[in-house]
Design a protein around this motif. Structure first.
Motif, PDB file in Angstrom:
ATOM      1  N   GLY A  43       0.818  -1.205   0.000  1.00 47.92           N
ATOM      2  CA  GLY A  43       0.000   0.000   0.000  1.00 47.92           C
ATOM      3  C   GLY A  43       0.852   1.254   0.000  1.00 47.92           C
ATOM      4  O   GLY A  43       0.629   2.186  -0.771  1.00 47.92           O
ATOM      5  N   LEU A  44       1.867   1.249   0.843  1.00 51.22           N
ATOM      6  CA  LEU A  44       2.717   2.426   1.009  1.00 51.22           C
ATOM      7  C   LEU A  44       3.484   2.740  -0.271  1.00 51.22           C
ATOM      8  O   LEU A  44       3.523   3.888  -0.729  1.00 51.22           O
ATOM      9  CB  LEU A  44       3.692   2.169   2.151  1.00 51.22           C
ATOM     10  CG  LEU A  44       4.107   3.427   2.898  1.00 51.22           C
ATOM     11  CD1 LEU A  44       2.898   4.015   3.589  1.00 51.22           C
ATOM     12  CD2 LEU A  44       5.199   3.110   3.890  1.00 51.22           C
ATOM     13  N   LEU A  45       4.063   1.684  -0.860  1.00 47.14           N
ATOM     14  CA  LEU A  45       4.819   1.891  -2.102  1.00 47.14           C
ATOM     15  C   LEU A  45       3.894   2.420  -3.188  1.00 47.14           C
ATOM     16  O   LEU A  45       4.251   3.322  -3.943  1.00 47.14           O
ATOM     17  CB  LEU A  45       5.464   0.580  -2.555  1.00 47.14           C
ATOM     18  CG  LEU A  45       6.666   0.118  -1.730  1.00 47.14           C
ATOM     19  CD1 LEU A  45       7.163  -1.239  -2.225  1.00 47.14           C
ATOM     20  CD2 LEU A  45       7.781   1.155  -1.817  1.00 47.14           C
ATOM     21  N   GLY A  46       2.691   1.843  -3.248  1.00 42.98           N
ATOM     22  CA  GLY A  46       1.716   2.306  -4.238  1.00 42.98           C
ATOM     23  C   GLY A  46       1.369   3.760  -4.002  1.00 42.98           C
ATOM     24  O   GLY A  46       1.296   4.560  -4.936  1.00 42.98           O
ATOM     25  N   THR A  47       1.176   4.124  -2.720  1.00 39.66           N
ATOM     26  CA  THR A  47       0.835   5.503  -2.392  1.00 39.66           C
ATOM     27  C   THR A  47       1.948   6.447  -2.819  1.00 39.66           C
ATOM     28  O   THR A  47       1.701   7.488  -3.431  1.00 39.66           O
ATOM     29  CB  THR A  47       0.596   5.652  -0.879  1.00 39.66           C
ATOM     30  OG1 THR A  47      -0.290   4.630  -0.462  1.00 39.66           O
ATOM     31  CG2 THR A  47       0.024   7.000  -0.553  1.00 39.66           C
ATOM     32  N   ILE A  48       3.185   6.056  -2.490  1.00 48.70           N
ATOM     33  CA  ILE A  48       4.309   6.921  -2.842  1.00 48.70           C
ATOM     34  C   ILE A  48       4.381   7.095  -4.357  1.00 48.70           C
ATOM     35  O   ILE A  48       4.526   8.211  -4.863  1.00 48.70           O
ATOM     36  CB  ILE A  48       5.628   6.345  -2.281  1.00 48.70           C
ATOM     37  CG1 ILE A  48       5.589   6.420  -0.754  1.00 48.70           C
ATOM     38  CG2 ILE A  48       6.826   7.088  -2.831  1.00 48.70           C
ATOM     39  CD1 ILE A  48       6.738   5.726  -0.070  1.00 48.70           C
ATOM     40  N   ALA A  49       4.209   5.977  -5.070  1.00 51.79           N
ATOM     41  CA  ALA A  49       4.255   6.063  -6.538  1.00 51.79           C
ATOM     42  C   ALA A  49       3.151   6.994  -7.045  1.00 51.79           C
ATOM     43  O   ALA A  49       3.383   7.839  -7.912  1.00 51.79           O
ATOM     44  CB  ALA A  49       4.097   4.670  -7.150  1.00 51.79           C
TER      45      ALA A  49
ATOM     46  N   ILE B   4      -5.716   7.018   4.129  1.00 50.63           N
ATOM     47  CA  ILE B   4      -6.791   6.150   3.633  1.00 50.63           C
ATOM     48  C   ILE B   4      -6.239   4.777   3.252  1.00 50.63           C
ATOM     49  O   ILE B   4      -6.787   3.744   3.635  1.00 50.63           O
ATOM     50  CB  ILE B   4      -7.490   6.807   2.415  1.00 50.63           C
ATOM     51  CG1 ILE B   4      -8.268   8.049   2.876  1.00 50.63           C
ATOM     52  CG2 ILE B   4      -8.437   5.824   1.732  1.00 50.63           C
ATOM     53  CD1 ILE B   4      -8.772   8.903   1.749  1.00 50.63           C
ATOM     54  N   VAL B   5      -5.116   4.773   2.526  1.00 50.92           N
ATOM     55  CA  VAL B   5      -4.538   3.500   2.101  1.00 50.92           C
ATOM     56  C   VAL B   5      -4.094   2.688   3.323  1.00 50.92           C
ATOM     57  O   VAL B   5      -4.317   1.479   3.398  1.00 50.92           O
ATOM     58  CB  VAL B   5      -3.355   3.736   1.129  1.00 50.92           C
ATOM     59  CG1 VAL B   5      -2.631   2.427   0.848  1.00 50.92           C
ATOM     60  CG2 VAL B   5      -3.858   4.350  -0.160  1.00 50.92           C
ATOM     61  N   PHE B   6      -3.518   3.355   4.301  1.00 48.13           N
ATOM     62  CA  PHE B   6      -3.104   2.687   5.536  1.00 48.13           C
ATOM     63  C   PHE B   6      -4.305   2.000   6.194  1.00 48.13           C
ATOM     64  O   PHE B   6      -4.269   0.839   6.577  1.00 48.13           O
ATOM     65  CB  PHE B   6      -2.507   3.725   6.491  1.00 48.13           C
ATOM     66  CG  PHE B   6      -2.178   3.194   7.856  1.00 48.13           C
ATOM     67  CD1 PHE B   6      -0.972   2.528   8.082  1.00 48.13           C
ATOM     68  CD2 PHE B   6      -3.058   3.343   8.917  1.00 48.13           C
ATOM     69  CE1 PHE B   6      -0.672   2.031   9.328  1.00 48.13           C
ATOM     70  CE2 PHE B   6      -2.756   2.840  10.170  1.00 48.13           C
ATOM     71  CZ  PHE B   6      -1.560   2.178  10.381  1.00 48.13           C
TER      72      PHE B   6
END
Lengths: 404, 409
Positions: free
Chosen positions: B321-327, B381-383
């Motif tokens: 999730g985090l990597l996706g969010t950062i991207a 939200i993603v978290f």
């Protein structure tokens, strides 16, 4: 044969299939809801604008539309008026005298547009008499009656039976004033319109202006909007020297809204379909990769690539089909229920009336849209199947079987 | 240790990781982009109305807001000015005397708002002089009218002509006057463009017969955040039975409501988007849990605590999730930044589009808002989503029978 295999395959991993189906059902339902909501909102705005102020057709002097000068009027003789009202499909024709003016009470003043109307004709076109919140509609008696919106009355601190003064320039640019008595208060729900318009009898304002037949605008309301173009043509032949326009020409923004429905529907659809595409590709790719060995075996025993490809595509297609039917039913049911009950947006306060919109929204959707949506979802599923299916036919049977 | 394991685990199946990352990145990109545009457009519109006219806060005579008439004007004294200027956060006070009037040109009339202002104070607050397109702003010895372009068009006049204003003054006296147009103003807000006429305060006082009076005192406050503090101070220093202190949100409640409503509509789209993406992530988790049940069995069998295993899996999902969010944020940032500098211009959509926006009191441009909070919220939200979804493998793991799991695999 292939169909049976594909059908059975999707039930081998029941939870996974249900997750994908769930995502698609949700996507379809959300699309149906959002788009029907937009259509409902826009349609009611357009309908309200037609019903409360514009009408289906309007007639003006050419130059009045460019510059709304008092001097750009035309004379309306009773026989022409009769002829227009008698056209088939016309519910009513309302002649109006339009004058920019200042309305003043003892407490306050405001700039407004005076709409000089024929009470009976106006009733047929805009149903103004239905929009009164207090007092009475115009009658034959009384000198200089006037209708204000309740919003304007509050600003002017006047009530029914109070007196207000209208000040405006006459045809010779001389400042003229007339005292009017408030007989009733109206409320159309459209705040900008309400605060900017007052209604008086056309006969009264024309007498003050010294031109009995003066008319700036004719507004038509049709029983049968389907005959709009036809009636527009007939009106043009009766009034050849005047400009006859339909509501889209009078208020280009209405047409823009109608077009806006398609635009926003396309945007919603693109977003949701893209999101679905990720889910579909992800799921099918997994389905292919975990069955590497099995697919290798199938190909080793002689199933050709075309069939393997077809099988994966069919599986995806079935998944989509299983989602489309309940998704559409759910969406359709929601629209049917909400179309009856309406959605009350007044929890968000008066924000909508600022823009001339009603706080009740009745979602609606043409049946063609459901078909369109089904085709698009099926298309998205097929698109999502291409990559996994391509991966499946690229595997080498021998290696695939050896792999655990 | 657990973290390293989780990190390595997510790269065991690269393709699946990439698909999941891409779907999260897409949702985050889209959500932050949409919110930046939406918030940007509304802030731009509210700022137009607030900065160019109302000011962040106003002092009025009690009762003026309900009945906006000259009869509710207050008496503008040096003592009052002193009191206001001593308030912390108030930079300047711009007194105004305003009322409606009918403006007449050669043969056209239109309703306008006549505002009598102190040239210097007003300019400091609303930067009125920057809106001059023709003519010039008042010098020290001010006279003549500054008129908005929309009004000029409606009455068909040009610079140097004289505008006739008809109205009712203080206590109902007749007010009529003729003023040379010394400057033309162009505002961003079409609403202001269509109705503003400015006079120097002395001339307005004479015109309305209201010497030494003002209807509103607009306060110059640097930042939006200082407004509540200023209002609180004034509520104690001023006699509230005589004066009313209004913040900008109270002066434009309908616009604030409309903004909320629009945001609610957008949030609905975003909720659906995130829900669909959640389904996708869940698909990934499902597979991950299933294909590794053998491994889970072995790990618990050789003595790894279930909670350790649970945390590893949660970390994996969280990392995805985090990597996706950062991207997603990295994709959205340059675009949002670009659109902040070069707002989307809707006038390319044609005349009708511009008119429509004008009808709603908006300028047909959409500047983006670069607000870290928007991006931060996507991460939250993603978290939240991933944590909820991680409950599934957690539940699986806590019910795991090592022997059976190893056999299944």
């Amino acid at each position: 044969m292939l169909t049976t295999i594909a059908w059975r395959n999707i039930w081998r991993s029941r939870t996974r299939s249900l997750v994908v189906i769930g995502a698609i059902v949700l996507g379809i339902w959300a699309l149906v809801f959002m788009i029907s909501f937009t259509v409902g909102m826009v349609q009611s705005y357009v309908d309200d604008a037609i019903a409360t102020s514009i009408g289906h057709l309007q007639v003006h002097q050419d130059s009045f539309r460019e510059e709304p000068k008092l001097a750009y009027y035309f004379d309306l003789d009773p026989s022409t008026f009769q002829e227009l009202s008698a056209l088939e499909g016309v519910r009513g024709v309302a002649p109006r005298t339009l004058v920019n003016a200042m309305v003043g009470s003892t407490r306050n003043t405001r700039g407004v547009q005076i709409r000089g109307i024929d009470p009976e004709a106006e009733r047929l076109v805009t149903e103004l008499d239905q929009r009164l919140v207090s007092g009475d509609y115009f009658s034959e008696e009384g000198r200089n009656p006037i209708l204000l919106s309740s919003a304007l009355a509050a600003k002017l601190k006047v009530k029914v039976r109070s007196k207000v003064v209208l000040t405006f320039q006459d045809l010779n640019h001389d400042i003229t004033a007339g005292a009017f008595r408030v007989v009733g208060l109206y409320d159309t729900g459209n705040k900008p319109f309400d605060e900017g318009n007052v209604f008086v009898r056309r006969a009264d304002i024309n007498r003050l202006l010294g031109e009995d037949a003066m008319t700036h605008e004719l507004s038509f309301f049709l029983d049968d909007p389907q005959r709009l173009a036809e009636i527009q043509g007939e009106t043009k032949t009766i009034l050849p020297e005047l400009l006859v326009e339909d509501y889209r020409e009078v208020a280009p923004d209405l047409q823009l809204y109608e077009g806006q429905i398609q635009t926003s529907a396309t945007i919603f659809m693109t977003i949701i379909m893209l999101a679905l595409l990720f889910g579909i590709v992800n799921t099918m790719l997994m389905a292919v990769l975990e069955r590497y060995r099995e697919l290798g075996m199938l190909m080793a025993v002689g199933m050709n690539k075309g069939r393997v490809f077809g099988m994966i595509v069919l599986e995806t297609f079935f998944l989509a089909l299983l989602a489309i039917i309940p998704g559409l039913l759910l969406g359709w049911g929601t629209v049917v229920i909400l179309a009856k009950r309406g959605i009350d947006l007044s929890v968000f306060g008066n924000g909508l009336s600022q823009f001339g919109m009603s706080h009740m929204v009745y979602p609606q959707l043409q049946s063609g849209f459901y078909v369109q949506l089904a085709v698009i979802v099926a298309g998205t599923a097929l698109l999502g199947a291409l990559y996994p299916a391509w991966r499946a036919i690229r595997l080498r049977p021998v290696e695939a079987i050896r792999k655990i | 240790m657990l973290f390293t394991m989780a990190w390595r685990n997510i790269w065991r199946n690269k393709r699946r990781t990439f698909i999941t990352l891409a779907s999260v990145a897409f949702a985050v990109f889209f959500a932050s982009f949409m919110q930046s545009i939406q918030k940007g457009a509304w802030d731009h519109m509210l700022d137009n109305v607030v900065n160019f006219y109302y000011g962040y806060a106003q002092v009025q005579k009690a009762g003026y807001w309900e009945e906006q008439s000259l009869d509710q004007a207050l008496i503008w004294t040096p003592e009052l000015e002193q009191k206001l200027l001593q308030t912390e956060g108030v930079q300047q006070v711009a007194p105004r005397l305003e009322s409606f009037a009918l403006a007449a040109g050669a043969d056209l009339t239109t309703g306008v708002l006549v505002v009598g202002v102190s040239p210097e104070a007003e300019n400091q607050l609303t930067k009125l002089s920057e809106h001059i397109t023709e003519g010039r702003y008042w010098p020290a010895e001010a006279h003549g009218a500054l008129v908005a372009t929309g009004v000029m068009e409606r009455i068909g006049m040009s610079l140097g002509d004289s505008i006739i204003l008809l109205s009712q003054g203080y206590h109902g006296v007749n007010a009529a006057g003729k003023y040379p147009i010394v400057g033309i103003l162009k505002f961003g807000s079409p609403d202001l463009n269509k109705r503003m006429v400015y006079l120097p305060r002395q001339e307005a006082e004479q015109y309305f017969g209201a010497e030494g009076m003002a209807t509103t005192l607009a306060l110059d406050i640097d930042r939006k955040e200082e407004v509540p503090g200023v209002i609180r101070q004034l509520n104690t220093t001023l006699d509230t039975s005589q004066f009313a202190i209004l913040g900008w949100e109270e002066m434009i409640p309908d616009l604030v409501d409309a903004k909320e409503l629009d945001a609610a509509g957008n949030n609905l789209v975003l909720i659906v988007l995130y829900l669909i993406i959640s389904f996708g992530i869940f698909g990934t988790i499902l597979m991950m849990t299933r294909e590794r049940s053998y491994e889970f069995g072995v790990l618990t069998g050789i003595g790894m605590h279930r909670w350790q295993l649970g945390i590893t899996v949660w970390l994996e999902i969280m990392l995805l999730g985090l990597l996706g969010t950062i991207a997603g944020i990295l994709l959205a940032l340059p675009l949002v930044y670009y659109l902040k500098l070069n707002p989307i211009d809707l006038s390319v959509m044609g005349e009708a589009a511009v008119e429509t926006y004008e009808k709603f009191g908006m300028e047909p441009i959409l500047p983006a808002l670069l607000d870290p909070a928007i991006f931060f919220w996507q991460a939250v939200i993603v978290f939240f989503i991933t944590t909820i979804l991680a409950l599934y493998p957690w539940w699986k793991i806590s019910n795991l029978q090592p022997i059976a799991a190893m056999r299944e695999g």
